[in-house]
Design an enzyme around this catalytic site. Structure first.
Site, PDB file in Angstrom:
ATOM      1  N   ALA B 137       0.859  -1.196   0.000  1.00  0.00           N
ATOM      2  CA  ALA B 137       0.000   0.000   0.000  1.00  0.00           C
ATOM      3  C   ALA B 137       0.888   1.236   0.000  1.00  0.00           C
ATOM      4  O   ALA B 137       1.800   1.347   0.819  1.00  0.00           O
ATOM      5  CB  ALA B 137      -0.903   0.001   1.225  1.00  0.00           C
ATOM      6  N   ALA B 138       0.646   2.124  -0.941  1.00  0.00           N
ATOM      7  CA  ALA B 138       1.428   3.366  -1.004  1.00  0.00           C
ATOM      8  C   ALA B 138       0.461   4.544  -1.092  1.00  0.00           C
ATOM      9  O   ALA B 138      -0.758   4.362  -1.004  1.00  0.00           O
ATOM     10  CB  ALA B 138       2.361   3.325  -2.204  1.00  0.00           C
ATOM     11  N   SER B 139       1.025   5.719  -1.258  1.00  0.00           N
ATOM     12  CA  SER B 139       0.189   6.918  -1.163  1.00  0.00           C
ATOM     13  C   SER B 139      -0.793   7.064  -2.331  1.00  0.00           C
ATOM     14  O   SER B 139      -1.844   7.661  -2.190  1.00  0.00           O
ATOM     15  CB  SER B 139       1.069   8.156  -1.069  1.00  0.00           C
ATOM     16  N   ALA B 141      -1.755   4.274  -4.514  1.00  0.00           N
ATOM     17  CA  ALA B 141      -2.558   3.082  -4.779  1.00  0.00           C
ATOM     18  C   ALA B 141      -2.144   1.927  -3.885  1.00  0.00           C
ATOM     19  O   ALA B 141      -1.145   2.025  -3.174  1.00  0.00           O
ATOM     20  CB  ALA B 141      -2.366   2.682  -6.246  1.00  0.00           C
ATOM     21  N   GLN B 142      -2.923   0.853  -3.952  1.00  0.00           N
ATOM     22  CA  GLN B 142      -2.478  -0.377  -3.295  1.00  0.00           C
ATOM     23  C   GLN B 142      -2.693  -1.549  -4.238  1.00  0.00           C
ATOM     24  O   GLN B 142      -3.439  -1.449  -5.215  1.00  0.00           O
ATOM     25  CB  GLN B 142      -3.156  -0.577  -1.954  1.00  0.00           C
ATOM     26  N   VAL B 143      -2.012  -2.662  -3.917  1.00  0.00           N
ATOM     27  CA  VAL B 143      -1.984  -3.781  -4.851  1.00  0.00           C
ATOM     28  C   VAL B 143      -2.562  -5.027  -4.186  1.00  0.00           C
ATOM     29  O   VAL B 143      -2.239  -5.333  -3.037  1.00  0.00           O
ATOM     30  CB  VAL B 143      -0.523  -4.042  -5.305  1.00  0.00           C
ATOM     31  N   LYS B 157      -3.797  -3.173  -9.328  1.00  0.00           N
ATOM     32  CA  LYS B 157      -3.370  -1.933  -8.687  1.00  0.00           C
ATOM     33  C   LYS B 157      -4.597  -1.012  -8.660  1.00  0.00           C
ATOM     34  O   LYS B 157      -5.146  -0.692  -9.723  1.00  0.00           O
ATOM     35  CB  LYS B 157      -2.225  -1.316  -9.499  1.00  0.00           C
ATOM     36  N   ASP B 292      12.088   5.560 -11.139  1.00  0.00           N
ATOM     37  CA  ASP B 292      11.918   5.273  -9.710  1.00  0.00           C
ATOM     38  C   ASP B 292      12.417   3.845  -9.423  1.00  0.00           C
ATOM     39  O   ASP B 292      11.650   2.987  -8.969  1.00  0.00           O
ATOM     40  CB  ASP B 292      10.412   5.405  -9.372  1.00  0.00           C
TER      41      ASP B 292
END
Lengths: 97, 555
Positions: B137-139, B141-143, B157, B292
């Site tokens: 989970a990131a800022s 989206a999440q997977v 995603k 990235d």
């Protein structure tokens, strides 16, 4: 349209052939002779890259040799266009009062 | 735009939160200087609070902590600034590189709702199952792991709900704050806060659009179609939208998970070398690279191939810039200062205020130290940082794409060293870049395409020249010709000196092009004739330019 495309292809190959010859004769050896380039690659790697680059130039040169007349034709066309523009009355060229 | 208009009713809550976090991290003075605190006090919603603890923490760390607390927009902004040593000081760059982008996952009900709304069908119609716990989970989206009805193992995603609204409000506030800062804090103007926020907004919009990410995956995969050891997950366009992205599930281990890689029997050194080679190829051969590349995005599969994940942030470099970068880096790697400084001048990257001799001297210092150091002791990211630092101090304009390249290479080196402490990136970088440089410089196809373009541009210039010149002469006769020199910041003396220098250059070039043109048009070769005509045309333009310049100056 089709003829045009064929002509473009011939022009491209012809020009590439001229450029390849110029690069091979005037640029490649000078660039490849630089000691720092040789040192950065190391002897074996240098020889491989050198052979590859020169071989590619020779191939471009040979493959486009028969298309070179297309370049001359194109240049003649450009020249005649330019001379028409330069000779047009009132264009600021020869025809101007 | 006035500060008053900043306080749109719907943004006030968020603005109050931003001001409160800034104050808690000891940035009351900043908030006050842009009149945020006063305005908020006026509406009675916040009181000045200063954390005693904030005073003892370095300001760079306080900025990072504040960004993490403020959420996705500010974390992403910090990550962008971490790639811009030309805009923020190096200590802040280093601190911002540590920004964490990990946040608690959002509830599965929201995941389901988003997927069903985007795909316009019930979840069960497309997927056999979807794991309710997120894998990451990131800022943005999440997977989630899932299996398609067709039996393929995939991951989905899913964008955070209401992300557009939250980020939209933050961006509005950021833009207005940047405008206010630019208007009220003169010492911040050289950092162009408004331009930064605009650039950030564009970059974030791209990252939030998963259909762009899908296209990037497909383009990257096509670029590496000849490379069996690099795997790009297969995307499912029919199941992907701007907010949902379905792609093949990759099994393997993170490149820095040494225990897992050893258990898989993978040669870590070979994998790290491969990772560096792919990074270099993507930058210097394709001009399209992963901007990235952190360890979590490099997965090693059981067959030792590398699977690259997350194509949300990509960098791209134009072919012309690629040539410049290569030339400059080969100059750096081979210790050729003339090549380095000459390129900066040719590419017009050096500002008027640059002392070229001093710049050259500092670059000489770096090159000498680097040339005499053992390969193993050279830290590429430190070298890149040092070069950026010198160029920024000497007012060399560093384009954003170049900075992203620097970041990608430095990050890849960091990953390599983390995975394999004896990793020597220059072992791979130096010969690779030299080879690509030679191949590009001696690429007849590329040069002939440039020649055709120049010929067409030259012909157009000549075709239009008589009419353009007649227009200029007509205006000159009527006394309507006005020469406007837009250089508000430069002192008049410098502008006059530039004008004199330009005239001298024109005067020196004029006979060269004129006599060269006469000589070439006398040749029997059609190619020489054409070149001669172009040359005469340029001499004509120089003559007119010189005349106009002298008339405009009254000399």
């Amino acid at each position: 349209m089709r003829e045009g495309s064929l002509f473009d292809e011939a022009l491209r190959r012809g020009l590439e052939s001229y450029v390849a010859e110029m690069l091979r004769i005037h640029v490649a050896e000078g660039l490849l002779a630089r000691p720092e380039i040789r040192a950065a690659l190391g002897p074996q790697h240098f020889e491989r890259v050198r052979a590859e680059v020169l071989d590619r130039l020779r191939r471009s040169e040979e493959e486009g040799r028969e298309a070179r007349p297309a370049v001359s034709t194109a240049v003649s066309d450009v020249l005649s266009l330019l001379s028409r523009i330069a000779g047009r009355p009132g264009s600021g060229g020869e025809g101007s009062p | 735009m006035t500060v008053g208009s900043l306080y749109r009713l719907r943004d006030i809550g968020r603005l109050r939160r931003i001001a409160s976090v800034l104050a808690r991290h000891g940035f009351v003075d900043v908030a006050e200087r842009v009149h945020v605190m006063q305005a908020l006090r006026r509406i009675g919603r916040i009181f000045r609070r200063r954390s005693a603890a904030a005073e003892v923490i370095p300001w760079t760390r306080r900025i990072r902590l504040a960004a993490e607390e403020l959420g996705p927009t500010f974390v992403k902004l910090g990550q962008m600034l971490a790639t811009r040593p030309d805009l923020v000081p190096m200590p802040l760059v280093l601190e911002l590189r540590r920004l964490h982008d990990e946040v608690p996952p959002f509830p599965f009900e929201d995941v389901r709702a988003t997927i069903e709304a985007e795909l316009r069908r019930p979840l069960a119609e497309v997927f056999e199952w979807v794991e309710e716990d997120a894998v990451a989970a990131a800022s943005i989206a999440q997977v989630h792991r899932a299996r398609l009805k067709t039996g393929e193992e995939v991951v989905i995603k899913v964008q955070r709900p209401r992300l557009q609204e939250v980020i939209g409000a933050d961006l509005r506030i950021l833009l207005l704050l940047a405008q206010t800062i630019e208007a009220r804090v003169p010492e911040m103007r050289p950092f162009r806060p408004v331009a930064i926020v605009e650039e950030f907004r564009r970059s974030l919009s791209r990252e939030m659009d998963f259909s762009t990410e899908l296209s990037s995956m497909q383009r990257f995969a096509a670029n590496f179609a000849d490379e069996p050891m690099l795997h790009v997950p297969h995307g499912y366009p029919q199941l992907s939208t701007r907010r949902v992205l379905v792609m093949e599930r990759i099994e393997g281990a993170k490149i820095t998970d040494r225990a897992a890689l050893d258990a898989m029997g993978v040669d870590v050194k070979a994998v790290v070398d491969l990772g560096m080679r792919f990074t270099l190829r993507s930058i210097f051969e394709h001009g399209f690279f992963h901007a990235d590349p952190h360890p979590g995005n490099f997965f090693i599969r059981p067959d030792a191939s590398i699977a690259l994940l997350d194509f949300g942030m990509m960098g791209s470099v134009e072919p012309q810039r690629l040539d410049e970068m290569l030339t400059w880096m080969v100059g750096l790697l081979t210790g050729d200062l003339d090549m380095m400084v000459g390129l900066l001048l040719d590419a017009d990257l050096i500002g008027d205020e640059t002392d070229v001799r001093a710049l050259r001297g500092e670059l000489r210092g770096i090159v000498d130290r680097y040339q005499h150091a053992a390969l193993a002791s050279i830290d590429v990211s430190a070298l890149i940082s040092e070069v950026f630092d010198v160029t920024v101090r000497h007012h060399v304009f560093l384009p954003a794409d170049l900075l992203l390249v620097g970041k990608a290479m430095a990050t890849m080196e960091g990953i390599g060293r983390e995975a394999w402490p004896d990793f020597q990136p220059l072992d791979a970088i130096r010969p690779y870049l030299t080879e690509v440089y030679l191949k590009r410089m001696l690429d007849a196809k590329k040069h002939s395409q440039v020649a055709v373009r120049s010929l067409v541009e030259g012909a157009t210039l000549l075709k239009d020249a008589p009419l353009d010149i007649r227009r200029v002469l007509r205006k000159l006769r009527r006394g309507e010709l006005q020469i406007v020199h837009r250089s508000a910041d430069a002192p008049a003396e410098i502008r006059a000196r530039h004008a004199r220098t330009n005239r001298l250059i024109l005067a020196a070039l004029l006979p060269v092009f004129f006599f060269g043109g006469v000589w070439l048009t006398g040749s029997e070769s059609a190619l020489h004739n054409a070149a001669g005509l172009v040359s005469l045309g340029l001499a004509w333009l120089f003559f007119i330019g010189l005349g106009i310049s002298m008339l405009g100056d009254g000399r």
